[in-house]
Each structure stands twice: as C-alpha cells, then as structure tokens.
Motif scaffolding. Structure first.
Motif, PDB file in Angstrom:
ATOM      1  N   GLN A  12       1.420   9.256  -6.277  1.00 41.83           N
ATOM      2  CA  GLN A  12       1.497  10.634  -5.796  1.00 41.83           C
ATOM      3  C   GLN A  12       1.280  11.672  -6.910  1.00 41.83           C
ATOM      4  OE1 GLN A  12       1.647  11.242  -2.538  1.00 41.83           O
ATOM      5  NE2 GLN A  12       1.348  13.393  -2.989  1.00 41.83           N
ATOM      6  N   ASP A  18       0.828  -1.209   0.000  1.00 39.85           N
ATOM      7  CA  ASP A  18       0.000   0.000   0.000  1.00 39.85           C
ATOM      8  C   ASP A  18       0.860   1.256   0.000  1.00 39.85           C
ATOM      9  OD1 ASP A  18      -2.443  -1.243  -0.151  1.00 39.85           O
ATOM     10  OD2 ASP A  18      -2.821  -1.205   2.024  1.00 39.85           O
ATOM     11  N   GLU A  53      -2.524  12.344  -7.759  1.00 38.61           N
ATOM     12  CA  GLU A  53      -3.409  12.630  -6.623  1.00 38.61           C
ATOM     13  C   GLU A  53      -4.575  13.554  -7.001  1.00 38.61           C
ATOM     14  OE1 GLU A  53      -4.674  11.486  -3.236  1.00 38.61           O
ATOM     15  OE2 GLU A  53      -2.708  10.821  -3.889  1.00 38.61           O
ATOM     16  N   ARG A  56       0.980   4.033  -2.896  1.00 34.73           N
ATOM     17  CA  ARG A  56       0.722   5.434  -2.567  1.00 34.73           C
ATOM     18  C   ARG A  56       1.844   6.324  -3.107  1.00 34.73           C
ATOM     19  NH1 ARG A  56       0.670   5.015   2.647  1.00 34.73           N
ATOM     20  NH2 ARG A  56      -1.381   4.041   2.667  1.00 34.73           N
TER      21      ARG A  56
END
Length: 180
Positions: A17, A9, A20, A13
């Motif tokens: 980025q 995870d 986003e 993430r």
C-alpha cells in the motif's frame, strides 16, 4: 488452494500500500505490468540513494555489461552476477517491451542484428533498469523517446549513408529522377 492464493494476494496488497504511487509510475513503462512493478519495488525498494549511480544498481542487479579487456582489446564476456529475481523480472519485461511500439523496441531491433536476441534483450532490460532508477530517484514520470528515436538521430548522415549504398548497388540519382 485458491483461498490461500487469495489470502496471499490480500496480504501482499496490504504490504505494498505505501508503494502504490511508485507502482503506478513503473506501470507506465512499456512492458512492465503491475505484478512486475511490484517485484521490482520489492527487490530494489524506493530509496535510490543507496546506489550512487545507475551503474551501481545495474551491477547490483546483474545487468551490467561484463568487462573482459586485455592489452587494450575488449572481448565479449558475460554479465555480472547479481540479484537473480530482479534480473529475471526485468528480462521478462524487456521481452514484452521489445514487441511494443516504443523506444525499447527500436533499441532491441538495432542490437539484435549485430548481437543476437539474448544480448539485445539483456541490453533492453539494462535500459529499463536505468529508466526505473531515474524515475524513482528524481520522482519523475516515464518519458518514452519513441520508436523512431534512432532514425531521428543523425538523419542527414543516415541519408548519405544509404545513398552511398544505393550507388554501390548501381543506382544513379539522375537515372531515378529521369524515370520518375
């Protein structure tokens, strides 16, 4: 096992980025949560210039309606083959969106009566993909047309249609106003 999932995870993430802002935009669409938005962006990317129109991305995703026409007659056919991951994610989102109070629910309710639940779900997924395409291409936010969209279109025509149906059932306008 839980530690490994947490590491994955974190890795995901970090990778997502730069996306986003787009993920936040897609999260505004009813039925699409963050994880689904991530899946959609991983499969399509941000660059929509590689798809000349929404028809091309629909065909690539496998959500374009099939075409079985012969001698001027159109018959039912399957959707085209395409990106199975994206298609699966959008169909799941469409099932959720068909239960939210939004345009997609109105579209689902309108189609399910004539075509059935599965075809209505694929049609909603197709509409969601078109909305996603235009949001990413034109850098716009999602604008819901509303649950009463189909009721507002041709309102006078629909009123006359239902009045004629009532008259066929034996209702007369004068009798109703006299009893009221």
């Amino acid at each position: 096992m839980t530690k490994r999932i947490g590491e994955m995870d974190d890795m995901l993430r970090d990778y997502l980025q730069p996306y986003e802002e787009a993920i936040a935009k897609l999260d505004e669409i009813p039925g699409i949560a963050r994880r689904s938005a991530e899946t959609i962006l991983i499969e399509t990317g941000l660059d929509m210039t590689r798809f000349p129109s929404e028809r091309h991305i629909s065909s690539w995703a496998g959500l374009a309606p099939g075409n079985n026409e012969s001698a001027g007659k159109q018959r039912r056919s399957r959707t085209v083959h395409g990106n199975s991951t994206l298609k699966t994610a959008l169909v799941q989102c469409a099932k959720v969106a068909s239960k939210c109070k939004c345009y997609f629910r109105a579209q689902y309710q309108r189609i399910v009566v004539r075509r059935g639940a599965n075809r209505a779900t694929v049609a909603v997924a197709h509409s969601m993909l078109i909305a996603i395409y235009h949001m990413l291409k034109d850098n716009q936010s999602f604008r819901d047309l509303g649950e009463d969209f189909y009721l507002a279109v041709n309102r006078a025509k629909k009123i006359n249609h239902y009045l004629r149906k009532l008259e066929k059932l034996g209702w007369t306008p004068n009798a109703a106003s006299a009893t009221a």
